[in-house]
Design an enzyme around this catalytic site. Structure first.
Site, mmCIF file in Angstrom:
data_model
loop_
_atom_site.group_PDB
_atom_site.id
_atom_site.type_symbol
_atom_site.label_atom_id
_atom_site.label_comp_id
_atom_site.label_asym_id
_atom_site.label_seq_id
_atom_site.Cartn_x
_atom_site.Cartn_y
_atom_site.Cartn_z
ATOM 1 N N LYS A 38 0.841 -1.212 0.000
ATOM 2 C CA LYS A 38 0.000 0.000 0.000
ATOM 3 C C LYS A 38 0.873 1.259 0.000
ATOM 4 O O LYS A 38 2.070 1.189 0.334
ATOM 5 C CB LYS A 38 -0.926 -0.026 1.221
ATOM 6 C CG LYS A 38 -0.204 -0.074 2.550
ATOM 7 C CD LYS A 38 -1.165 -0.394 3.692
ATOM 8 C CE LYS A 38 -0.422 -0.478 5.014
ATOM 9 N NZ LYS A 38 -1.276 -0.942 6.113
ATOM 10 N N ARG A 136 -11.043 -0.054 14.689
ATOM 11 C CA ARG A 136 -10.968 0.744 13.470
ATOM 12 C C ARG A 136 -12.073 0.224 12.549
ATOM 13 O O ARG A 136 -13.172 0.736 12.584
ATOM 14 C CB ARG A 136 -9.555 0.597 12.857
ATOM 15 C CG ARG A 136 -9.264 1.581 11.763
ATOM 16 C CD ARG A 136 -7.777 1.613 11.407
ATOM 17 N NE ARG A 136 -7.265 0.359 10.862
ATOM 18 C CZ ARG A 136 -6.001 0.184 10.439
ATOM 19 N NH1 ARG A 136 -5.134 1.178 10.506
ATOM 20 N NH2 ARG A 136 -5.598 -0.969 9.955
ATOM 21 N N HIS A 165 -6.552 -7.355 12.779
ATOM 22 C CA HIS A 165 -5.319 -6.557 12.751
ATOM 23 C C HIS A 165 -4.973 -6.157 14.183
ATOM 24 O O HIS A 165 -5.843 -5.768 14.960
ATOM 25 C CB HIS A 165 -5.547 -5.313 11.883
ATOM 26 C CG HIS A 165 -4.296 -4.563 11.538
ATOM 27 N ND1 HIS A 165 -3.204 -5.151 10.951
ATOM 28 C CD2 HIS A 165 -3.963 -3.255 11.721
ATOM 29 C CE1 HIS A 165 -2.253 -4.233 10.764
ATOM 30 N NE2 HIS A 165 -2.686 -3.089 11.226
ATOM 31 N N TYR A 265 15.763 30.957 5.318
ATOM 32 C CA TYR A 265 14.606 31.728 5.785
ATOM 33 C C TYR A 265 14.620 31.896 7.298
ATOM 34 O O TYR A 265 14.979 30.975 8.038
ATOM 35 C CB TYR A 265 13.314 30.992 5.421
ATOM 36 C CG TYR A 265 13.013 30.990 3.941
ATOM 37 C CD1 TYR A 265 12.771 32.178 3.248
ATOM 38 C CD2 TYR A 265 12.933 29.786 3.248
ATOM 39 C CE1 TYR A 265 12.480 32.164 1.898
ATOM 40 C CE2 TYR A 265 12.635 29.760 1.894
ATOM 41 C CZ TYR A 265 12.416 30.957 1.220
ATOM 42 O OH TYR A 265 12.129 30.931 -0.107
ATOM 43 N N MET A 313 11.683 24.718 0.450
ATOM 44 C CA MET A 313 10.840 23.809 -0.319
ATOM 45 C C MET A 313 11.679 22.949 -1.268
ATOM 46 O O MET A 313 11.420 21.757 -1.427
ATOM 47 C CB MET A 313 9.785 24.591 -1.105
ATOM 48 C CG MET A 313 8.754 23.680 -1.752
ATOM 49 S SD MET A 313 7.584 24.534 -2.809
ATOM 50 C CE MET A 313 6.627 25.456 -1.631
ATOM 51 N N ASP A 314 12.695 23.565 -1.882
ATOM 52 C CA ASP A 314 13.438 22.854 -2.923
ATOM 53 C C ASP A 314 14.935 22.732 -2.644
ATOM 54 O O ASP A 314 15.652 22.102 -3.414
ATOM 55 C CB ASP A 314 13.273 23.590 -4.261
ATOM 56 C CG ASP A 314 11.843 24.038 -4.470
ATOM 57 O OD1 ASP A 314 10.988 23.161 -4.595
ATOM 58 O OD2 ASP A 314 11.591 25.259 -4.455
HETATM 59 C C1 LIG Z 1 -0.547 -1.977 6.727
HETATM 60 C C2 LIG Z 1 -1.136 -3.255 7.120
HETATM 61 C C3 LIG Z 1 -0.331 -4.380 7.334
HETATM 62 C C4 LIG Z 1 1.177 -4.322 7.324
HETATM 63 O O1 LIG Z 1 1.635 -3.704 8.491
HETATM 64 P P1 LIG Z 1 3.217 -3.561 8.778
HETATM 65 O O2 LIG Z 1 3.287 -3.050 10.164
HETATM 66 O O3 LIG Z 1 3.724 -2.591 7.782
HETATM 67 O O4 LIG Z 1 3.788 -4.905 8.592
HETATM 68 C C5 LIG Z 1 -0.962 -5.583 7.597
HETATM 69 N N1 LIG Z 1 -2.306 -5.662 7.656
HETATM 70 C C6 LIG Z 1 -3.109 -4.603 7.474
HETATM 71 C C7 LIG Z 1 -4.579 -4.763 7.571
HETATM 72 C C8 LIG Z 1 -2.563 -3.361 7.209
HETATM 73 O O5 LIG Z 1 -3.355 -2.303 7.045
#
Ligand SMILES: *Cc1c(COP(=O)(O)O)cnc(C)c1O
Length: 372
Positions: A38, A136, A165, A265, A313-314
């Site tokens: 992700k 969550r 999770h 700055y 910024m750059d």
């Molecule tokens: C992001 C995520 C993971 C991976 O988590 P890490 O701590 O990066 O290993 C696993 N399961 C779910 C549902 C996640 O959102």
């Protein structure tokens, strides 16, 4: 696009592959490894990382949103892809069309998945999300899951998985994770008693995969640690990983700055003696945290040099007085593999009171990823 600016994020696909292999060796043979990609593979570059993970033995991929999964499919990646998060009603048909695996935790999504699968007469796999204590997304109780599953009379919709999770698996105290695990086990048992066996039960992120081998179940979902980063320092003794990303640049101008000449700055830094200052073409517009102003460092040939003045910024200024003149136009590394004398991502994260996840994710699209 050609990149002319000498600023880049080096992504060692070799290190990534080594990390995948380390996890393959770490888990049992009948446990699957899901590589989590992700957020553009935590900022490392989605497609090259996903491809390297699969090449080195990852069985599946995990993403947060459908857009990421579609990008993977468009690149020709055909392993199962689980979308962890919420998929809006209007996107469900696309998910079915692309053979994506959906996470289901509401009646709304369940109904839409059934409708979309029936309409196309196309099979779709779903995984049910259980909330075992993170609060969550997910269903809290076995009876909630069973009620949801009752809605599914469709021969096209297969309950392939059920998962939860952990919210505290990086804690050295295992208590809360154990409680979450036992809650999840009891939900799975209650559901399977009525519904029958669900093929893939899973709960471990990186932290839990490393420190709780007894919780691996049928699959582990590893993200951050495939990129060579440990969710907690106590995990270093369990598995050996290599940091995948390094952030590098080269100076575009080096000059003397004298007392009475404030830098950048807001004039927040003024030298007390004449110093040699290098300007590098990278700034907060690239995701280099502005909070590193007068605080962060780069490493030049194993020598640590401070950022002076505010990060712009750059552009950013570095005091390179301590570096031998002939080395001053070498590569400047903001963070990299600590084994090679670089500042680790963990060190930068600590300095900024955040986590390394956030730093790699924030490196912007303007910075090219150079795969090595
Ligand atoms: C992001 C995520 C993971 C991976 O988590 P890490 O701590 O990066 O290993 C696993 N399961 C779910 C549902 C996640 O959102």
């Amino acid at each position: 696009m050609t990149n002319y600016r000498p600023t880049w994020a080096e992504v060692s696909l070799e290190a990534l592959k080594q990390n995948v292999k380390a996890f393959k060796d770490y888990i049992s043979q009948d446990c699957q490894l899901m590589g989590v990609v992700k957020a553009d593979a935590y900022g490392h570059g989605l497609i090259p990382c996903a491809t390297s993970m699969i090449d080195s033995g990852a069985n599946r991929l995990g993403v947060a949103i459908i857009e990421e999964a579609i990008e993977l499919r468009k690149a020709g990646i055909n392993v199962p892809i689980l979308i962890f998060g919420y998929t809006p009603r209007e996107a469900v048909q696309e998910a079915v069309n692309h053979d994506l695996t959906l996470t289901v935790f509401t009646d709304e999504i369940m109904e839409e998945v059934i409708r979309a699968a029936e309409e196309k007469e196309k099979s779709v796999n779903i995984h049910i999300k259980v909330d075992s204590g993170m609060h969550r997304i997910g269903l809290k109780k076995g009876e909630d899951v069973l009620q949801l599953l009752e809605k599914n009379g469709s021969p096209y919709v297969h309950v392939e998985g059920i998962f939860t999770h952990f919210s505290d698996a990086d804690n050295e105290d295992p208590d809360y994770t154990e409680r979450q695990f036992h809650h999840f086990l009891s939900v799975v048992e209650e559901v399977e008693n009525v519904h029958g066996k669900i093929p893939i039960t899973h709960c471990c992120n990186s932290a839990a995969t490393i420190t709780f081998p007894s919780m691996h179940m049928d699959m582990v979902r590893v993200g951050i640690s495939l990129y060579g980063l440990y969710p907690g320092e106590h995990m270093r003794e369990w598995i050996s990983l290599q940091q995948v990303m390094s952030l590098k640049t080269k100076p575009i101008m080096i000059k003397m700055v004298y007392p009475g000449e404030p830098i950048s700055y807001g004039r927040s830094y003024e030298p007390e003696r004449p110093i040699e200052v290098a300007t590098v073409p990278i700034g907060y517009g690239d995701g280099l945290p502005r909070a590193l102003s007068n605080k962060g460092h780069v490493v030049i040939n194993e020598q640590k040099c401070p950022i002076v003045g505010k990060v712009c910024m750059d552009q950013t200024m570095i005091d390179v007085s301590s570096v031998e003149e002939s080395n001053r136009d070498a590569v400047y590394t903001f963070f990299g593999e600590p084994g090679e004398g670089n500042i680790s991502l963990k060190e930068v994260a600590d300095q900024l009171q955040t986590i390394h996840y956030e730093i790699t994710c924030q490196i912007g699209q303007r910075v090219p990823r150079k795969n090595i």
